[in-house]
Design an enzyme around this catalytic site. Sequence first.
Site, PDB file in Angstrom:
ATOM      1  N   PHE A  60      14.019  -2.392   3.850  1.00 39.31           N
ATOM      2  CA  PHE A  60      13.165  -1.649   2.912  1.00 39.31           C
ATOM      3  C   PHE A  60      14.069  -0.869   1.946  1.00 39.31           C
ATOM      4  CE2 PHE A  60      11.142  -1.992   7.055  1.00 39.31           C
ATOM      5  CZ  PHE A  60       9.905  -2.546   6.759  1.00 39.31           C
ATOM      6  N   ALA A  78      10.424  -7.605   5.725  1.00 41.51           N
ATOM      7  CA  ALA A  78      11.410  -7.080   6.675  1.00 41.51           C
ATOM      8  C   ALA A  78      10.974  -7.310   8.120  1.00 41.51           C
ATOM      9  CB  ALA A  78      11.648  -5.601   6.419  1.00 41.51           C
ATOM     10  N   CYS A 121       7.910   8.264   6.041  1.00 39.61           N
ATOM     11  CA  CYS A 121       7.423   9.153   4.973  1.00 39.61           C
ATOM     12  C   CYS A 121       5.909   9.303   5.068  1.00 39.61           C
ATOM     13  CB  CYS A 121       7.851   8.650   3.601  1.00 39.61           C
ATOM     14  SG  CYS A 121       7.330   6.973   3.258  1.00 39.61           S
TER      15      CYS A 121
END
Length: 424
Positions: free
Chosen positions: A255, A307, A367
């Site tokens: 990422f 990913a 996040c």
Amino acid sequence: MPKKPAVSAKHAEPSVKLSSRGVARLQGRHPWVYRSDVAEAKDVPPGSVVRVLDPRGKFLGTALYSSSSQIAIRMISHGSVADLPALVAERIRAAIAYRKELVSNTDAYRIVFSEADFLPGLIVDRYSDVLSMQILTQAMDAAPVREAILQTLREELQPAGIVERVDARIRELEQLPPLQSGLRWGEKSSTVISMNGEKMNGGHTNSEETSGNETSGVRFHYDGLEGQKTGAFLDQRENYAAAARYAHGEALDAFCYQGGFALHVALHPAAKCSSVTGIDSSRPALEMAEKNATLNGRELEWIEANAFDLLREYSAANRRYDTIVLDPPAFAKTKRDLEKALGGYKELNLRAMKMLRSGGILVTCSCSFHVGAQDFLEMVADAARDAHKSLRVVENRGAAKDHPILLNVPETSYLQCLILSVSN
Ligand code: SAH
């Protein structure tokens, strides 16, 4: 700026009465009151400055009102406010002064972080000589407030350009007319930034973040009118330098976006990586990552892939790394997504732990505001148990200091970054 006569402003100010639950929220020093906790708001125009009253009519302070958001009230002062544009200008100057104390070795950092700088609904980032602003509430969108924002930023920082990045979804939620992103002042919307060098920013140094060499830092292209968010992930700036201190050997940045971690673990003066591969599903992000590497005089490997799939494939093929960075997008957009999000984080972390050689470094981030620090640590511990690895916490970090956490406002604390040493 000419001041409006205080008298007319005072009499024109509408008021809003809260329920006792709304009052309790304010007493907890949280600046938001939800619409369900507003008892009375008669004829209050959208985006107005309102006097906030308790159920008995006692004055509690001044807030910005939104007629459409679930967050009806955002407190701006515990006293009276006669001139909102002047107050906004003063708060912007204070936010700039706060950064002067705390931020060093970079020409890119957040200048105003909404509630955390007592300016609800305003975000301003500095990218060298280009400033990027976002306006997220009805009150901040008013023409005199916009004018005060632009004028103060110009006076204090002398930028070559100020761009506004519009979040169309938020404007819709706030029932504001649609607006295009674009230059709001000056000519320049793209530039080159530099972070985590030394002797930058007017000679401030920060020995914690840098090695002894004088460097100009890691450089990135910035285009104010392209890219996600405000164009770069400034909140990770100090974590990039921290990761570079421990990263070594063969590194994988999953990422990677425009290469923030990848470039730091390859190029920062403290970096010891022999090879670095960045993975992202966005081709434009990788194209920019490649340009950034070239700007710094290095070629790295960039792979366009999902990913999750690639880590699964690599781990099945027994690929091994010494450093892995995981910085996925927010998996939990709402509280309801929490369990599913933790499942996603765990899958990634488990695979990364299995792929790391003994002594390897895992840099793992979240996040998602809804994933709290404790949830995140427990998820990583759980993954370590399943991976049959022992992990030591080298550093437990959050967002860079220019993204302050305001205590009692949990929404200002959203970024987790753990640096772990993995042993078999
Ligand atoms: N580490 C970056 C920020 C990462 S933001 C930095 O410091 O700048 C999250 C990134 O994940 C975005 O670039 C997005 O394109 C990418 N992404 C989202 N889903 C993905 C997936 N399934 N596989 C790979 N990349 C993905």
